[in-house]
Enzyme design. Sequence first.
Site, PDB file in Angstrom:
ATOM      1  N   HIS A 147       0.673  -1.335  -0.141  1.00  0.00           N
ATOM      2  CA  HIS A 147       0.044  -0.199  -0.159  1.00  0.00           C
ATOM      3  C   HIS A 147       0.907   1.335  -0.088  1.00  0.00           C
ATOM      4  CE1 HIS A 147      -2.795   3.021   2.434  1.00  0.00           C
ATOM      5  NE2 HIS A 147      -3.129   2.741   0.990  1.00  0.00           N
ATOM      6  N   ARG A 244       1.391  21.889  -3.993  1.00  0.00           N
ATOM      7  CA  ARG A 244       1.442  20.426  -3.878  1.00  0.00           C
ATOM      8  C   ARG A 244       0.739  20.041  -2.640  1.00  0.00           C
ATOM      9  NH1 ARG A 244      -0.113  16.076  -3.977  1.00  0.00           N
ATOM     10  NH2 ARG A 244       1.295  14.085  -4.025  1.00  0.00           N
ATOM     11  N   TYR A 430       8.201   8.980  -2.357  1.00  0.00           N
ATOM     12  CA  TYR A 430       8.997   9.698  -3.262  1.00  0.00           C
ATOM     13  C   TYR A 430      10.369   8.935  -3.241  1.00  0.00           C
ATOM     14  CZ  TYR A 430       5.685  13.396  -3.221  1.00  0.00           C
ATOM     15  OH  TYR A 430       4.681  14.253  -3.583  1.00  0.00           O
TER      16      TYR A 430
END
Lengths: 572, 572
Positions: A147, A244, A430
Site C-alpha cells: 500500500h 502540492r 518519493y
Amino acid sequence: MKTILCSSYRVCSPLVLPSWYTSVGVETNFYYDRRNARESQRRKFHQSREYHGQSRNSKNNLELSRLGGTIGALTIAGYLAWKKSTSNVAQLDAKKTPHETGKHDQVLKHLPHFSRNQVAEHYDDSRRIWVSFRRGVYDVTEFVAVHPGGSRILMAAGGSLEPFWELYPVHQKSDVFQILEKYRIGNLNEEDVVEAQEAVDHFKGEPMRHPALIRRADKPFNGETPPSLLTEKFHTPNDVFYVRNHLPVPQVDAKTYRLEIDGINLTETTFSLQDIKKFPKVSISATIQCGGNRRTEMGKDKVVAGLGWTGGAIGNAKWTGARLVDVLRSAGFKPEAYKHAKQLHVKFDGLDTDQSGECYGASVPLSYLLDGNFDAILAYEMNDKPIPIDHGFPVRIVLPGIVGARSVKWLSRVSISEEESQSPWQQRDYKVFSPSVSLETVDFSAAPPIMDTPVTSYICSHNNGDKVKKGPVKLQGYAFSGGGRGIVRVEISLDKGKTWNVARISDTANLESTKNWSWVLWEANVNIQANAEIWVKAVDSGYNQQPEDFNNIWNYRGLLSTAYHKIYLEAR
Amino acid sequence: MKTILCSSYRVCSPLVLPSWYTSVGVETNFYYDRRNARESQRRKFHQSREYHGQSRNSKNNLELSRLGGTIGALTIAGYLAWKKSTSNVAQLDAKKTPHETGKHDQVLKHLPHFSRNQVAEHYDDSRRIWVSFRRGVYDVTEFVAVHPGGSRILMAAGGSLEPFWELYPVHQKSDVFQILEKYRIGNLNEEDVVEAQEAVDHFKGEPMRHPALIRRADKPFNGETPPSLLTEKFHTPNDVFYVRNHLPVPQVDAKTYRLEIDGINLTETTFSLQDIKKFPKVSISATIQCGGNRRTEMGKDKVVAGLGWTGGAIGNAKWTGARLVDVLRSAGFKPEAYKHAKQLHVKFDGLDTDQSGECYGASVPLSYLLDGNFDAILAYEMNDKPIPIDHGFPVRIVLPGIVGARSVKWLSRVSISEEESQSPWQQRDYKVFSPSVSLETVDFSAAPPIMDTPVTSYICSHNNGDKVKKGPVKLQGYAFSGGGRGIVRVEISLDKGKTWNVARISDTANLESTKNWSWVLWEANVNIQANAEIWVKAVDSGYNQQPEDFNNIWNYRGLLSTAYHKIYLEAR
C-alpha cells in the site's frame, strides 16, 4: 482597481488554463489522482469578485496584472481553442460523479455474505485483515505491504474504508476500485450497508486559489502553474506558484503558532513566530520542484501512478526567514557534537494531519545540515510577502536543491533523530525504482528517498502540437538541477540530435558556486521552415546530462521525469 | 621470492596486456596520443629481473602476486590470444619511426623560401606569428587562439617548433602534421634546416612502470589499468593504478621538498614534508578518474581528440595525509574571512614543468573548501605506502569527487587567488563543449572547467566481442559518480533496455552521506543463451542517470564519456 484586476485574470485564464487538457490528453494516473468533478463550478467561483475583493491578495494581484499584460494579447484562435477545451473538460467532468459506482456497489452472488461484526473480527495479521467498502468485503492482508500509504490502511482494519477515503479522495478512482476488487472475498449484509452520507468536509475553509492554476486534484488541492507563465519572471509570483498538498490545509493562527525543536544533543525548545523572526533574517532564491514534475511525459507510452503534472510543478521564489542552523544553535546544536555519531537525520513534521492525527513528514540526512554550503531556511516570507497559506503559513522549511516533498509546510517540529521520517512520503512514495519494478513487485527499502534531483529542462513557450508561422520562432523555457549544481548549457536541436544550438541562458547560475539553488531561464531563436520536432536538453555543473528519452528511466510512480523535452511544431 | 613474483607477472601479463589492442581496434586520437614505438622493447625490460629486483616494489609485488592468483588461471586459448595480439602490437609499432616524416620534410616548389632570420622577425601578432618545422615555414597567427596548449605555442614564435615538440611528443603524429601544413606559407632555406638531433631526453630517469599497465603514451607516460584488474580489489594496488602524466615526472628529494602556501588572507608559509606530517593524519578512500576515461567508446563513431583510454583510467585508493584546511589554517586561513568575498579559487601548482618553467596547474573554486563536507587531503601515502613517484611523491593534493586533472601531483604551491589557474589544462583542455563545437569553432570561455563528474559504470569482466559458453555468466564492473554522490543502483539489460536487472553492489556507498568519494564494485549473474548485447547503467544519489548513447554527449575532446557501457557477447 478591482475591475482591472478581474479583467486581467479573465484575459489570462483562457490562454493558460485549458490547453493542457487537450495537449496532454487522458491522464495516466491510476492511483493518486482524481480528475476534479467540480472544477468548472469552482473556476466560476474563483473568477468572481469575491476572490479579488480579498485585500490580502491585492499586492499579488498587482504583480499578476503585470504578468497578464504579456499574456493579454489573446488571439481569436486562442479563444476558440479555449472554448473547445473547456467544453472537453466539462464533458470529462460530466462522466464522473463524486461517488463513482462500481462492483463494490454490487452483490456478487458467487461470494458469501458477512455481517459488519464478522468483518470487525479481522483486524490484524493473525486473523487476516478485512475491510468493507459499500457492498464488498475484502481481505487486504497481502495488500498492506504494498500500500503506497503504508500502514495507514490498518486504521480501517475490521471496518469500513468509506470514512478514510473521504479524507483521501485520491482513492476514489476506477483504477483503485479495480485493484480493490482483486481482494474481494464476500458481500456485506445489506442491513450493514449504509448509504454514503455527506461526510465531514475536511477541506472546508481552504484558501481560494488563483484561477490560472491548473487543477490536478481538488482534495487535497494540487494546482500546476501554466508553464507559459514560468518564463515571465525569475521569481514565480506567489499566487500562481504550483501547489502540492498531501493533506487538508491546516488553519494556523500566527499568534499561537509554535515550532518545537528537539532530538539528539538538543535541548527541547519551543519557538513562537516572533522568536523565529528575532534570528538574523536571510533570503535565498531557490527553485522548488515536485518529484512528479513532467510526469505526463513519462506516462505517455506506459502508465505511471500520480498526479498528471506537465512541466509546471516547479517554481522559483525568494524565501526569507531564519537559518535553520541558527535556530538549532539556540537549542544547543553544535555541529562538532555529531562528527563521530552514526548517520543521523533531521526530521520535519507539518501541522497537516489525517484523521488519525498522523502528520505530513519528511527528513534529510544530518550531513546536509553539517555542510557549510547548504542553506536550510525556516521561511516566513515568500517573495517578500508573508508565506501564503497554501505554501505553509506561517513557517515552512525550505531545503534548496532537494525535491520539494522534503520542504515541509506548516512546520510544527524539527528533530534530530537516529531514524528517517517514517512517513509514507519518505518511506515509500518519493522513491525511484528500476524500470522493471511495479507496485506489485516493489521492495520499498531498495531505493533511498529522493534528495537532490537530476538536471532537467523544459520548453514553456510552446505546447506539443502548436502551429507556428514559418520563419523565426522564439523558444523559451527553464532548466534546473538539484544539489546546488548550476546550469552550464541549454541546447536545442531541430533535427533529432544531429546538430545542437546553444540557447541563451539567464545569468542566474554561478558555476564557481556550489549553491546554485535557482533555475535558469533560457531562450533561443530558431528558424522553422517545416514541421519540426524540437528537443531541449541541459547540462549541469557536474556535467550531468539528461537522458534522451523516458524508456530507461521509467518508474511506476512517474518520478524525476527528466528526459529531453520534445515537442512537435507544425509550420504554416 | 624473486622468481615467484616474476612468474606471477608473467602469468599476469598475457591476459591483461594485449587484449585491449585487439578489442579496441585502431585508436581514434588525432591530437594528444601517440602509439608508443618502443613498447615491445620496454615490456621486455619490465619483465626482466632488473625490475623485480627493486626492493621498493617488493611489497607491492606481493600484493600483486595475490591478484595474480586469480588471473593466473591461464588457459591455452588465452595464451594463444595473447601471442596473436602481441604480434599485432609489434606490427603496428614497426610501421612507425620515432620521427615521422611528412610534407614538412619536403620543399614545396610553389611556395617562397625564407631564412631563419626572416622567420625570427615574426614573433608577435603585429608582425604575424611564424614558426618553422623541418623544411616548412608556417604562419600560425590564426591557430594560436585554438591551440589546445594555449599560448604556450608562442614560446616557439619566430623560431623552430622542434625543441618544443621534443618535450611534447604528443604532437608527433600525422594528424597534427596535417593541421600544421594548413598554415604553410613557405620553405626554410636549406642551410637553416638542421637535421633533427637527438634532443635532451626530458623523460630520462622516470620510474619504471608495472608491465600490466597498458601504455597509452610514453612521453609523458600514460598507462591504463587493465579493466579486468579493477574489480579484484576495492583499493586498486599502487603499481597498477592508472598513470596520467602531462609533463616529465620531476625528481623530488623528500628531504628538501617544500610546499608553499600563500594568497588572499593568508600568511606566506613554507612547509617541509615533516611539517606536513605533524598535522593530524587522516585517511579517505577516494576514486580518481581521468576526464578522458572511456574515451575510445565516444570516439567509435566520430573521431575525438585525446589518449585512447578504455575503461581503466580510473582507480580507487586509500589516501592518507593532512587535511588541506588544517595546513591552510596554520597559514592563517579562516573560513569566515571569505564569507563576503567575491568568488575565489584555490590554485595548485605541480613541480612538473616544461622547458619554459611553466608548471602543471589546476584550481577549484574556494567554495569547495568552505564546504564542511569536502575532504581535500595533502596526501603523502597511497594505500598505506609512501606515494609512488608516478602518483606525486612526496605530496599530491587529492580532491575527491572531482575530475582527476585537479588533483595535482608533486605539489609545490597552494594559493588562494581571485583567478582560476591559468594553465591550459584548466582554461582549455578539461572542458566539455556542445556536440556541435569543434576545435576550429571552440570558444574556450564558453564552458567551465570540469569539476565534479557525472555518473558512469563499466563492465570490467568481459570485453566487447568476447565468446562465452552458453549458460550462467558472471559480469563484474564498477560504478562511480562525482560530487560525493553515492551509487543507488546498477542495472543490466540483455535486451537493449526492454527489461533491466538490478546488480549486486558492494556496500561501499552510504546514501545518507554526501561524501561518497569511492566507487562501488558490482556483479550480476546473467544467463546467456544466445549472442547478446549487454548494457550496464548506474543511478546516483542525485538520481542522475547515464545517457543511453554517445550521440548527444559527444564532444571533440572525448571527455566525460559516460553513456551506458555496451558490449557484445557471443554465445557458443
